[in-house]
Design an enzyme around this catalytic site. Structure first.
Site, PDB file in Angstrom:
ATOM      1  N   LYS A   1     -14.880  -9.950   8.465  1.00  0.00           N
ATOM      2  CA  LYS A   1     -13.797 -10.833   8.006  1.00  0.00           C
ATOM      3  C   LYS A   1     -14.331 -12.219   7.648  1.00  0.00           C
ATOM      4  O   LYS A   1     -13.751 -12.924   6.824  1.00  0.00           O
ATOM      5  CB  LYS A   1     -12.733 -10.959   9.094  1.00  0.00           C
TER       6      LYS A   1
ATOM      7  N   GLU B   1     -15.463 -11.682   4.244  1.00  0.00           N
ATOM      8  CA  GLU B   1     -14.346 -11.385   3.349  1.00  0.00           C
ATOM      9  C   GLU B   1     -13.641 -12.660   2.885  1.00  0.00           C
ATOM     10  O   GLU B   1     -13.332 -12.828   1.699  1.00  0.00           O
ATOM     11  CB  GLU B   1     -13.339 -10.457   4.036  1.00  0.00           C
TER      12      GLU B   1
ATOM     13  N   GLU C   1       2.210   1.773  -3.384  1.00  0.00           N
ATOM     14  CA  GLU C   1       1.131   2.257  -4.250  1.00  0.00           C
ATOM     15  C   GLU C   1       0.882   3.743  -4.002  1.00  0.00           C
ATOM     16  O   GLU C   1       0.689   4.521  -4.946  1.00  0.00           O
ATOM     17  CB  GLU C   1      -0.137   1.433  -3.970  1.00  0.00           C
TER      18      GLU C   1
ATOM     19  N   GLU D   1     -12.858 -13.861  -5.057  1.00  0.00           N
ATOM     20  CA  GLU D   1     -11.529 -13.391  -5.476  1.00  0.00           C
ATOM     21  C   GLU D   1     -10.427 -13.989  -4.612  1.00  0.00           C
ATOM     22  O   GLU D   1      -9.265 -13.999  -5.017  1.00  0.00           O
ATOM     23  CB  GLU D   1     -11.397 -11.869  -5.360  1.00  0.00           C
TER      24      GLU D   1
ATOM     25  N   CYS E   1     -10.342  -1.290  14.782  1.00  0.00           N
ATOM     26  CA  CYS E   1     -10.596  -2.715  15.021  1.00  0.00           C
ATOM     27  C   CYS E   1     -10.743  -3.050  16.506  1.00  0.00           C
ATOM     28  O   CYS E   1     -11.392  -4.026  16.855  1.00  0.00           O
ATOM     29  CB  CYS E   1      -9.482  -3.561  14.434  1.00  0.00           C
TER      30      CYS E   1
ATOM     31  N   CYS F   1      -7.943  -2.007   4.082  1.00  0.00           N
ATOM     32  CA  CYS F   1      -7.754  -3.140   5.004  1.00  0.00           C
ATOM     33  C   CYS F   1      -9.058  -3.622   5.613  1.00  0.00           C
ATOM     34  O   CYS F   1      -9.137  -4.731   6.111  1.00  0.00           O
ATOM     35  CB  CYS F   1      -6.862  -2.741   6.161  1.00  0.00           C
TER      36      CYS F   1
ATOM     37  N   SER G   1      -6.872   1.782  -2.373  1.00  0.00           N
ATOM     38  CA  SER G   1      -5.704   0.977  -2.693  1.00  0.00           C
ATOM     39  C   SER G   1      -6.188  -0.404  -3.133  1.00  0.00           C
ATOM     40  O   SER G   1      -7.185  -0.912  -2.640  1.00  0.00           O
ATOM     41  CB  SER G   1      -4.852   0.850  -1.425  1.00  0.00           C
TER      42      SER G   1
ATOM     43  N   GLU H   1       0.830  -1.206   0.000  1.00  0.00           N
ATOM     44  CA  GLU H   1       0.000   0.000   0.000  1.00  0.00           C
ATOM     45  C   GLU H   1       0.866   1.259   0.000  1.00  0.00           C
ATOM     46  O   GLU H   1       0.572   2.238  -0.686  1.00  0.00           O
ATOM     47  CB  GLU H   1      -0.917  -0.023   1.227  1.00  0.00           C
TER      48      GLU H   1
END
Lengths: 587, 161
Positions: free
Chosen positions: A366, A369, A285, A374, A511, A307, A327, A282
């Site tokens: 999560k 996710e 980037e 993907e 978090c 994230c 990102s 990141e």
């Protein structure tokens, strides 16, 4: 200032205060159920709906809800008269009259605010038998809705609509049919829900809970054919202790590692390692886009962090036109899974299908996710199961491990080595601070005198700071809570934005306040203590900059080449999709 | 992309909804008024309409749906060509309105709040039409029938078949 008397005690408070606040000041703890207030996070739910907090006010005919009644000069309040006690009990009995009495097998047993309130009010029988409302259970990849247990406190609605501005939940229907539901009472999965889990974090009962994967993990651990490794997110170590009666903010990193090893995981690794890896990708980037921008080339600025999976869901569903701005770096959880099932699997000579990757996360999103297409290779997910901090607590208890007496142990190598930069991913401002630590040194080729960017820390919902990159002023924005994220996105939409980089975390506090953390029961000090613990862990680390992590350096040398190389792109980056929600009409 | 969704609203309906919302300055505080006008125009509030109203007023679809389901005036089911309303106010109720409702339910094969498959009849209950002397009262469209006994239901319906 206003003077009043509560239970014979004189108290002086600011005009506009509630009786509840005034009572707290003189040590009188009026019971509340629907009420919730976390001032510093701008979270407030006081619909005065449950009526548990009623008190007697001299000269007033009926009882007053103390959470929503403002004080007045000379007011005489009594919080524990027989009239009040009886009324409170009847209110409780009525709430319980249509509540399923399956406490013994309820996911919330022992952590239920309704249960503890019934206990506190000494309700030992329910004299009113109400008709129980029944709704079909709604299972999503992250959250289970069992609305039979809803007491209409409206906390979830407040979180979803006012704090997060997601708008997935609303009170629908009326009377006995009234329930909190997504639009058209469709499944959560078909709604705008981001799985941030803040509704679950504040639900006082078992109406909203997480999908529990502990049994699947136990089965995997018991399977001799499988190699099972685990990664633990930064915010977990600052909260897991609460599951074992330790003070909020107690760091339990070493005990946690020991417990995981005791549970039988073949290797205990750290998501912080993957956080360092995220910074490499990141951060590179960010510098890449920045350089293009400075050279007058077309690029997307500001760069937004990626994230947080609930945040990704949020912009994919509500701001799909911005899907090229974040990102492309995968989240640390997914970077870890990807590296574990390629680099690490090769290293230990195990086929990816025989390697099970478990993650311990403070998060409910999560769970969703790791199921995204993907992040699978021929159907095999990079991360097999995501457990919450709470689920890990449960696993440890079930395995008869005396957590508090465990001796500290260290993470395994190579995927368990991390820096202070990786640790602070768990708190608002941490990702961008970690990125700045690395980007600064890469860009200026100078060494930072101090790695503490305190201007990026704090609990304010939206913050900005300017960091001097040796003459280049980098404007940084930070938002935690999706409502604050929306505000920033709308300023970008209006073209008012002046930021180069923005960090977004969906949960209040980052978090550490995730939907999978031990129950905070509406106490904001719990979140603050966790944040403090995270920064303490950072300070205690020998290496505090991601690019100095020796195992990260080795990973690039042995396997990935350079940050943003083709291989890195393939394994560590992703695409975002337009997933704007439209409703299908059921005929 | 989740689901394969097509907006079934015709352009002129979309324009009409936008016009109604604009008349209330696209203010989400005017949601009830907007829904009122929209239902007046369309006769009911299907999901697609609610979705468009939500996006025009910049509020969540869940909230719009919450309001639509809270107020009994709003409906997501199109009314029949001949809407039947049975008064179940106190006077009508004690004089047997419930039996009348039962009979209509049996005759039409729909529940209260529903519309027949051919779109001809819809059935709803309301509370007091101010004609208690005629209890029990049934209205079909604008026509009022007084002192309706369950046996008379067939006869009344036959007028519209």
């Amino acid at each position: 200032m206003v003077k009043l008397t509560i239970d014979g005690k004189a108290v002086e408070v600011e005009a506009g205060s509630t009786i509840l606040d005034a009572a707290k000041k003189v040590g009188i703890n009026i019971p509340t159920l629907c009420h919730m207030e976390m001032k510093d996070m701008c979270i407030e739910n006081k619909p005065a709906g449950c009526r548990i907090c009623v008190v007697e006010v001299e000269g007033r005919r009926n009882l007053a809800p103390s959470c929503a009644t403002a004080v007045s000069e000379g007011m005489v309040v009594k919080t524990n008269t027989i009239r009040v006690l009886n009324a409170r009990r009847v209110v409780m009995e009525l709430i319980l009259s249509d509540h399923p009495a399956d406490c013994l097998v309820c996911a919330k047993n022992g952590n239920c605010d309704l249960q503890s309130m019934a206990q506190r009010l000494d309700v030992t029988e329910i004299r009113y038998a109400g008709v129980q409302s029944t709704y079909r259970e709604d299972f999503s990849p992250s959250i289970i809705r069992d609305m039979d247990k809803c007491i209409m406190c409206r906390r979830c609605e407040t979180m979803c609509n006012e704090v997060q501005t997601v708008g997935a939940l609303s009170g629908v229907n009326r009377g006995f049919e009234a329930v909190v539901a997504p639009a058209f009472e469709q499944d959560l999965e078909k709604s705008v829900c981001t799985y941030c889990g803040q509704c679950v974090a504040v639900c006082p009962t078992g109406a909203l809970t997480e999908v529990n994967n502990t049994n699947r993990v136990i089965a995997a651990l018991a399977n001799p054919k499988k190699k099972v490794v685990v990664q633990v997110a930064p915010a977990v170590r600052a909260a897991l202790g609460e599951e074992f009666g330790l003070e909020p903010g107690t760091l339990v990193t070493g005990k946690m590692v020991a417990a995981l090893r005791n549970l039988g995981f073949d290797s205990v690794f750290d998501t912080d390692f993957a956080a360092d890896l995220t910074i490499m990708e990141e951060g590179t980037e960010l510098l890449d886009r920045l350089t293009k921008h400075l050279n007058g080339e077309k690029t997307h600025l500001p760069i937004l962090t990626s994230c947080c999976p609930a945040w990704v869901n949020f912009f994919e569903k509500q701001f799909p036109e911005f899907k090229d701005i974040p990102s492309t770096a995968r989240s640390p959880q997914q970077m870890f899974g990807s590296i574990a099932k390629t680099y690490y699997a090769d290293k230990i000579g195990v086929d990816r299908s025989d390697l099970i990757v478990v993650s311990i996360m403070p998060c409910l999103a999560k769970k969703y996710e790791c199921q995204r297409d993907e992040f699978k290779v021929e159907g095999n997910p990079d991360v097999d199961f995501a457990l919450t901090t709470r689920e890990l607590g449960g696993l440890i208890k079930r395995a008869n491990i005396d957590f508090n007496s465990l001796a500290d142990e260290d993470f395994d190598k190579p995927l368990g080595e991390s820096t202070g930069a990786g640790v602070i991913f768990g708190v608002t401002g941490g990702v961008i601070e970690a990125a700045v630590r690395t980007a600064y040194e890469v860009y200026t080729k100078k060494t930072l005198k101090s790695v503490d960017f305190t201007e990026l820390r704090g609990m304010e919902g939206i913050r900005h700071a300017t960091v001097d990159f040796d003459g280049l002023e980098l404007n940084i924005g930070i938002a935690h809570g999706l409502g604050n994220a929306r505000e920033l996105l709308e300023s970008i939409r209006r073209g008012e934005n002046k930021f180069h980089a923005i960090e977004i975390m969906s949960c209040p506090g980052g978090c550490i306040g995730g939907g999978g953390q031990p129950w905070h029961h509406g106490k904001q000090d719990v979140l603050k203590a966790r944040a403090k613990a995270i920064y303490a862990e950072d300070v205690g680390k020998t290496i505090r900059k991601s690019h100095e992590n020796p195992y990260i350096i080795k990973l690039y040398e042995e396997f990935l080449g350079q940050p943003m190389s083709d291989k890195a792109h393939h394994l560590l980056h992703t695409n975002y999709f337009d997933r704007e929600v439209k409703f299908e009409v059921k005929k | 992309m989740e689901g394969n969704i097509t907006i079934k609203l015709q352009q002129k309906s979309i324009d009409k909804i936008k016009e109604i919302c604009a008349a209330f300055d696209n203010d989400s505080g005017e949601l009830i008024n907007v829904l009122h006008k929209t239902q007046e125009h369309f006769g009911y509030l299907p999901a697609e309409v609610q979705e468009l109203v939500a996006s025009e007023l910049n509020c969540s679809v869940a909230k719009v749906y919450g309001v639509v389901t809270f107020y009994s005036f709003f409906t997501m089911i199109p009314k029949g060509e001949f809407p039947i309303s049975v008064c179940t106010g106190t006077a009508c109720y004690v004089r047997g309105a419930d039996k009348v409702v039962e009979e209509i339910v049996k005759e039409l094969g729909i529940k209260v709040g529903e519309t027949t498959a051919d779109g001809k009849f819809s059935l709803s209950c309301l509370r007091c039409v101010g004609a208690c002397g005629l209890a029990p009262v049934v209205m079909v469209g604008d026509r009022t029938y007084g002192r309706v006994a369950p046996e008379k239901v067939k006869e009344i319906l036959a007028e519209y078949k």
